[in-house]
Design a protein around this motif. Structure first.
Motif, PDB file in Angstrom:
ATOM      1  N   UNK A  49       0.927  -1.156  -0.028  1.00 55.61           N
ATOM      2  CA  UNK A  49      -0.107   0.070   0.012  1.00 55.61           C
ATOM      3  C   UNK A  49       0.797   1.193  -0.180  1.00 55.61           C
ATOM      4  N   UNK A  50       2.206   1.175   0.711  1.00 58.03           N
ATOM      5  CA  UNK A  50       2.669   2.567   0.964  1.00 58.03           C
ATOM      6  C   UNK A  50       4.202   2.395   0.763  1.00 58.03           C
ATOM      7  N   UNK A  51       4.567   1.119   0.473  1.00 54.87           N
ATOM      8  CA  UNK A  51       6.024   0.908   0.162  1.00 54.87           C
ATOM      9  C   UNK A  51       6.654   1.817  -0.916  1.00 54.87           C
ATOM     10  N   UNK A  52       5.915   2.448  -1.423  1.00 58.20           N
ATOM     11  CA  UNK A  52       6.333   3.465  -2.731  1.00 58.20           C
ATOM     12  C   UNK A  52       7.227   4.558  -2.249  1.00 58.20           C
ATOM     13  N   UNK A  53       6.847   4.818  -0.900  1.00 59.22           N
ATOM     14  CA  UNK A  53       7.657   6.042  -0.249  1.00 59.22           C
ATOM     15  C   UNK A  53       9.027   5.396   0.212  1.00 59.22           C
ATOM     16  N   UNK A  54       9.208   4.032   0.762  1.00 59.05           N
ATOM     17  CA  UNK A  54      10.328   3.856   0.836  1.00 59.05           C
ATOM     18  C   UNK A  54      11.268   3.621  -0.353  1.00 59.05           C
ATOM     19  N   UNK A  55      10.615   3.258  -1.248  1.00 56.82           N
ATOM     20  CA  UNK A  55      11.541   3.132  -2.778  1.00 56.82           C
ATOM     21  C   UNK A  55      11.912   4.633  -3.155  1.00 56.82           C
ATOM     22  N   UNK A  56      11.039   5.577  -2.964  1.00 59.75           N
ATOM     23  CA  UNK A  56      11.616   6.971  -3.123  1.00 59.75           C
ATOM     24  C   UNK A  56      12.664   7.346  -2.553  1.00 59.75           C
ATOM     25  N   UNK A  57      12.824   6.762  -1.250  1.00 61.88           N
ATOM     26  CA  UNK A  57      14.137   6.968  -0.473  1.00 61.88           C
ATOM     27  C   UNK A  57      15.266   6.492  -1.250  1.00 61.88           C
ATOM     28  N   UNK A  58      15.158   5.411  -1.782  1.00 65.38           N
ATOM     29  CA  UNK A  58      16.230   4.756  -2.310  1.00 65.38           C
ATOM     30  C   UNK A  58      16.389   5.302  -3.932  1.00 65.38           C
ATOM     31  N   UNK A  59      15.654   6.015  -4.374  1.00 68.19           N
ATOM     32  CA  UNK A  59      15.704   6.567  -5.619  1.00 68.19           C
ATOM     33  C   UNK A  59      16.321   7.711  -5.611  1.00 68.19           C
ATOM     34  N   UNK A  60      16.302   8.379  -4.339  1.00 67.63           N
ATOM     35  CA  UNK A  60      17.141   9.742  -4.135  1.00 67.63           C
ATOM     36  C   UNK A  60      18.418   9.385  -4.150  1.00 67.63           C
ATOM     37  N   UNK A  61      19.007   8.187  -4.009  1.00 67.76           N
ATOM     38  CA  UNK A  61      20.530   7.998  -3.962  1.00 67.76           C
ATOM     39  C   UNK A  61      21.043   8.271  -5.374  1.00 67.76           C
ATOM     40  N   UNK A  62      20.062   8.130  -6.308  1.00 67.33           N
ATOM     41  CA  UNK A  62      20.714   8.239  -7.814  1.00 67.33           C
ATOM     42  C   UNK A  62      21.322   9.757  -8.081  1.00 67.33           C
ATOM     43  N   UNK A  63      20.242  10.767  -7.878  1.00 68.85           N
ATOM     44  CA  UNK A  63      20.734  12.099  -8.112  1.00 68.85           C
ATOM     45  C   UNK A  63      21.994  12.572  -7.384  1.00 68.85           C
ATOM     46  N   UNK A  64      21.775  11.860  -5.960  1.00 69.99           N
ATOM     47  CA  UNK A  64      22.879  12.230  -5.044  1.00 69.99           C
ATOM     48  C   UNK A  64      24.346  11.719  -5.602  1.00 69.99           C
ATOM     49  N   UNK A  65      24.198  10.427  -6.250  1.00 70.86           N
ATOM     50  CA  UNK A  65      25.526  10.221  -6.739  1.00 70.86           C
ATOM     51  C   UNK A  65      25.961  10.945  -7.851  1.00 70.86           C
ATOM     52  N   UNK A  66      25.005  11.388  -8.793  1.00 67.73           N
ATOM     53  CA  UNK A  66      25.228  12.143  -9.927  1.00 67.73           C
ATOM     54  C   UNK A  66      25.808  13.645  -9.509  1.00 67.73           C
ATOM     55  N   UNK A  67      25.150  14.025  -8.588  1.00 73.35           N
ATOM     56  CA  UNK A  67      25.753  15.469  -8.194  1.00 73.35           C
ATOM     57  C   UNK A  67      27.012  15.302  -7.277  1.00 73.35           C
ATOM     58  N   UNK A  68      27.301  14.167  -6.610  1.00 76.92           N
ATOM     59  CA  UNK A  68      28.780  13.894  -6.185  1.00 76.92           C
ATOM     60  C   UNK A  68      29.837  14.007  -7.005  1.00 76.92           C
ATOM     61  N   UNK A 133       4.295   1.525   8.586  1.00 74.84           N
ATOM     62  CA  UNK A 133       3.707   0.345   9.334  1.00 74.84           C
ATOM     63  C   UNK A 133       2.492   0.692  10.220  1.00 74.84           C
ATOM     64  N   UNK A 134       2.204   2.177  10.327  1.00 71.64           N
ATOM     65  CA  UNK A 134       1.084   2.669  11.033  1.00 71.64           C
ATOM     66  C   UNK A 134      -0.143   2.853  10.112  1.00 71.64           C
ATOM     67  N   UNK A 135       0.217   2.450   8.637  1.00 71.08           N
ATOM     68  CA  UNK A 135      -0.880   2.547   7.823  1.00 71.08           C
ATOM     69  C   UNK A 135      -1.295   4.230   7.203  1.00 71.08           C
ATOM     70  N   UNK A 136      -0.169   4.802   7.680  1.00 65.12           N
ATOM     71  CA  UNK A 136      -0.541   6.340   7.377  1.00 65.12           C
ATOM     72  C   UNK A 136       0.232   6.632   6.073  1.00 65.12           C
ATOM     73  N   UNK A 137      -0.333   6.265   4.865  1.00 70.17           N
ATOM     74  CA  UNK A 137       0.174   6.453   3.403  1.00 70.17           C
ATOM     75  C   UNK A 137       0.571   8.067   3.205  1.00 70.17           C
TER      76      UNK A 137
END
Length: 278
Positions: A49-68, A133-137
């Motif tokens: 239901x809400x795991x896309x938010x956690x995937x978004x955190x991982x996706x943010x590593x891509x622009x950070x690597x590029x910027x570095x 985990x609190x179902x607070x999407x």
């Protein structure tokens, strides 16, 4: 560039495959005292239901690597690259010398280095995870969005208005009155600067993102209070360790407030259900 990119990739792998699952386990253990937290079926349901938010955190590593990887070339091409730091240093005086002279360095230095290095990714992951985990999407998506917005709005400053860290500007040889106290630990040298360039100071993203997470988490039982205290420690650590100027911190707080407001507009609260007719 190759060393910077390989270091960033290694740090990204650690964050994705170690820090993320460990942070989720710790957060659920401490702040979600509900047997469902350890129920596989419930966890899978929440992640679907809400795991896309956690995937978004991982996706943010891509622009950070590029910027570095690109940042050194951008900075080298700027004729005004030294001016912003000199301007900030001209009015901040000896605040950091005074701060690092506070008694108790034997305790403060390792404690705040831990808070700065480990506490920062933890507050990002934990704020998002506890909401999942609190179902607070809505809250989970706000956390991930505020994180991304803070980085996106800071990026132009990092590329075109470089500000050197306090210790690097005052004493490049790290032997004077202001030191980067966290650099005394090898793990900091090997991992922290895989993402953090010496001149990526204004605004302070350690401040901005941490405060943003605390604002998003406000109202969550137990965890909301923890996030506020933890974010405050992260903000203090950035200055005590000789990394960020007070100006960076103030800009980071303003950034957090604005980006959380924007994230709330993007992910508004669900409308209250109408009262049943009587």
């Amino acid at each position: 560039m190759g060393d910077t990119l390989s270091g960033a990739v290694a740090t990204s792998a650690f964050l994705a495959f170690v820090a993320l699952p460990v942070s989720i386990l710790v957060t659920n253990s401490l702040f979600f005292p509900d047997p469902r937290a350890w129920n596989w079926r419930y966890s899978v349901t929440m992640l679907r239901a809400h795991g896309v938010a956690l995937l978004a955190l991982l996706a943010m590593l891509v622009p950070q690597n590029i910027q570095a990887a690109l940042d050194p070339a951008f900075t080298a091409a700027l004729p005004w690259r030294d001016a912003p730091t000199a301007f900030i240093a001209s009015y901040e005086g000896g605040f950091h010398e005074w701060l690092q002279a506070i008694p108790g360095r034997a305790i403060l230095q390792p404690s705040l280095a831990f808070v700065y290095l480990v506490g920062f990714p933890y507050i990002i992951i934990s704020t998002t995870a506890i909401s999942v985990w609190r179902n607070d999407g809505v809250r989970a998506r706000r956390a991930a969005t505020a994180y991304a917005l803070c980085y996106a709005f800071a990026l132009p400053f990092y590329l075109f208005l470089p500000v050197n860290e306090v210790w690097f500007h005052i004493d490049p040889n790290n032997g004077g009155s202001v030191q980067q106290l966290a650099l005394h630990y090898p793990i900091v040298r090997e991992s922290l600067y895989a993402f953090n360039e010496i001149n990526n100071c204004f605004p302070s993203l350690h401040t901005g993102i941490s405060v943003a997470m605390a604002l998003v988490a406000r109202g969550v039982p137990r965890f909301g209070t923890f996030a506020a205290v933890w974010a405050s420690l992260i903000v203090f650590s950035t200055m005590y360790l000789g990394i960020h100027w007070v100006t960076d911190v103030v800009a980071g707080i303003i950034l957090a407030i604005l980006m959380v407001r924007l994230a709330k507009r993007i992910w508004p609260d669900a409308p209250a259900a109408a009262a049943p007719a009587t």
